[in-house]
Scaffold this motif. Sequence first.
Motif, PDB file in Angstrom:
ATOM      1  N   PRO A  41     -41.572  25.328 -20.428  1.00 25.71           N
ATOM      2  CA  PRO A  41     -40.477  24.539 -19.859  1.00 25.71           C
ATOM      3  C   PRO A  41     -39.999  25.120 -18.536  1.00 25.71           C
ATOM      4  O   PRO A  41     -39.750  26.316 -18.423  1.00 25.71           O
ATOM      5  CB  PRO A  41     -39.395  24.635 -20.937  1.00 25.71           C
ATOM      6  CG  PRO A  41     -40.143  24.874 -22.202  1.00 25.71           C
ATOM      7  CD  PRO A  41     -41.316  25.719 -21.821  1.00 25.71           C
ATOM      8  N   GLY A  42     -39.896  24.261 -17.523  1.00 29.28           N
ATOM      9  CA  GLY A  42     -39.417  24.691 -16.226  1.00 29.28           C
ATOM     10  C   GLY A  42     -40.465  25.349 -15.356  1.00 29.28           C
ATOM     11  O   GLY A  42     -40.175  25.727 -14.219  1.00 29.28           O
ATOM     12  N   ASN A  43     -41.677  25.514 -15.901  1.00 37.37           N
ATOM     13  CA  ASN A  43     -42.740  26.167 -15.136  1.00 37.37           C
ATOM     14  C   ASN A  43     -43.848  25.184 -14.789  1.00 37.37           C
ATOM     15  O   ASN A  43     -43.981  24.137 -15.420  1.00 37.37           O
ATOM     16  CB  ASN A  43     -43.347  27.321 -15.950  1.00 37.37           C
ATOM     17  CG  ASN A  43     -42.400  28.487 -16.098  1.00 37.37           C
ATOM     18  OD1 ASN A  43     -41.292  28.485 -15.561  1.00 37.37           O
ATOM     19  ND2 ASN A  43     -42.827  29.490 -16.845  1.00 37.37           N
ATOM     20  N   GLN A  44     -44.635  25.568 -13.799  1.00 39.75           N
ATOM     21  CA  GLN A  44     -45.811  24.777 -13.474  1.00 39.75           C
ATOM     22  C   GLN A  44     -46.920  25.060 -14.477  1.00 39.75           C
ATOM     23  O   GLN A  44     -46.947  26.114 -15.124  1.00 39.75           O
ATOM     24  CB  GLN A  44     -46.301  25.122 -12.065  1.00 39.75           C
ATOM     25  CG  GLN A  44     -45.384  24.642 -10.958  1.00 39.75           C
ATOM     26  CD  GLN A  44     -45.994  24.831  -9.576  1.00 39.75           C
ATOM     27  OE1 GLN A  44     -46.801  25.734  -9.361  1.00 39.75           O
ATOM     28  NE2 GLN A  44     -45.621  23.987  -8.645  1.00 39.75           N
ATOM     29  N   ARG A  45     -47.825  24.118 -14.596  1.00 39.32           N
ATOM     30  CA  ARG A  45     -48.979  24.318 -15.461  1.00 39.32           C
ATOM     31  C   ARG A  45     -49.851  25.419 -14.846  1.00 39.32           C
ATOM     32  O   ARG A  45     -50.112  25.418 -13.642  1.00 39.32           O
ATOM     33  CB  ARG A  45     -49.772  23.018 -15.607  1.00 39.32           C
ATOM     34  CG  ARG A  45     -50.799  23.038 -16.706  1.00 39.32           C
ATOM     35  CD  ARG A  45     -51.371  21.648 -16.946  1.00 39.32           C
ATOM     36  NE  ARG A  45     -50.360  20.721 -17.435  1.00 39.32           N
ATOM     37  CZ  ARG A  45     -50.632  19.488 -17.870  1.00 39.32           C
ATOM     38  NH1 ARG A  45     -51.884  19.061 -17.891  1.00 39.32           N
ATOM     39  NH2 ARG A  45     -49.664  18.705 -18.271  1.00 39.32           N
ATOM     40  N   GLU A  46     -50.299  26.333 -15.690  1.00 34.39           N
ATOM     41  CA  GLU A  46     -51.091  27.449 -15.180  1.00 34.39           C
ATOM     42  C   GLU A  46     -52.393  27.594 -15.949  1.00 34.39           C
ATOM     43  O   GLU A  46     -52.479  27.267 -17.143  1.00 34.39           O
ATOM     44  CB  GLU A  46     -50.298  28.762 -15.276  1.00 34.39           C
ATOM     45  CG  GLU A  46     -49.946  29.200 -16.684  1.00 34.39           C
ATOM     46  CD  GLU A  46     -49.267  30.564 -16.728  1.00 34.39           C
ATOM     47  OE1 GLU A  46     -49.002  31.155 -15.655  1.00 34.39           O
ATOM     48  OE2 GLU A  46     -49.007  31.053 -17.838  1.00 34.39           O
ATOM     49  N   LEU A  47     -53.391  28.125 -15.247  1.00 31.85           N
ATOM     50  CA  LEU A  47     -54.690  28.341 -15.855  1.00 31.85           C
ATOM     51  C   LEU A  47     -54.636  29.529 -16.800  1.00 31.85           C
ATOM     52  O   LEU A  47     -54.063  30.575 -16.479  1.00 31.85           O
ATOM     53  CB  LEU A  47     -55.718  28.621 -14.749  1.00 31.85           C
ATOM     54  CG  LEU A  47     -57.115  29.013 -15.195  1.00 31.85           C
ATOM     55  CD1 LEU A  47     -57.793  27.842 -15.884  1.00 31.85           C
ATOM     56  CD2 LEU A  47     -57.948  29.477 -14.005  1.00 31.85           C
ATOM     57  N   VAL A  48     -55.256  29.349 -17.966  1.00 34.23           N
ATOM     58  CA  VAL A  48     -55.343  30.432 -18.939  1.00 34.23           C
ATOM     59  C   VAL A  48     -56.774  30.967 -19.016  1.00 34.23           C
ATOM     60  O   VAL A  48     -57.004  32.175 -18.942  1.00 34.23           O
ATOM     61  CB  VAL A  48     -54.892  29.967 -20.333  1.00 34.23           C
ATOM     62  CG1 VAL A  48     -55.056  31.091 -21.353  1.00 34.23           C
ATOM     63  CG2 VAL A  48     -53.443  29.486 -20.299  1.00 34.23           C
ATOM     64  N   ALA A  49     -57.736  30.053 -19.183  1.00 37.52           N
ATOM     65  CA  ALA A  49     -59.123  30.490 -19.348  1.00 37.52           C
ATOM     66  C   ALA A  49     -60.057  29.330 -19.059  1.00 37.52           C
ATOM     67  O   ALA A  49     -59.688  28.166 -19.270  1.00 37.52           O
ATOM     68  CB  ALA A  49     -59.356  30.990 -20.775  1.00 37.52           C
ATOM     69  N   THR A  50     -61.264  29.644 -18.572  1.00 38.71           N
ATOM     70  CA  THR A  50     -62.282  28.625 -18.349  1.00 38.71           C
ATOM     71  C   THR A  50     -63.620  29.088 -18.921  1.00 38.71           C
ATOM     72  O   THR A  50     -63.862  30.290 -19.072  1.00 38.71           O
ATOM     73  CB  THR A  50     -62.479  28.312 -16.861  1.00 38.71           C
ATOM     74  OG1 THR A  50     -62.930  29.490 -16.190  1.00 38.71           O
ATOM     75  CG2 THR A  50     -61.201  27.809 -16.218  1.00 38.71           C
TER      76      THR A  50
END
Length: 120
Positions: A41-50
């Motif tokens: 909540p309140g944050n941008q979507r971020e990459l975790v793993a690919t």
Amino acid sequence: QVQLVESGGGLVQPGGSLTLSCAASRSIFSFVFMGWYRQAPGNQRELVATITGPRTTKLADSVKGRFTISGDDAKNTIYLQMNSLKPEDTAVYYCKAVVPVLDGPDINYWGQGTQVTVSS
């Protein structure tokens, strides 16, 4: 069209583990890559793993040593094994698949998201 269905989220105590699954409607290695992203909540979507192909994986620095991404092409499914979970891992986790397009930009597909809550 590509369908992605995530599962495995839930409530877990700090230090606990969860495994997320993302089932795709076609071979997971037909994509440019697949990945897990998260948004608190309140944050941008971020990459975790690919994951790209059967053996090429990348992890965000914040989850290295705790999370593992893997894929099972026979099941058209990728997984995110999450260990040593922290409250700051709390977020909605999304699966993404990138479809290559010969004559244009690649197309991104997203799953519906699954909630992970780390709390005592």
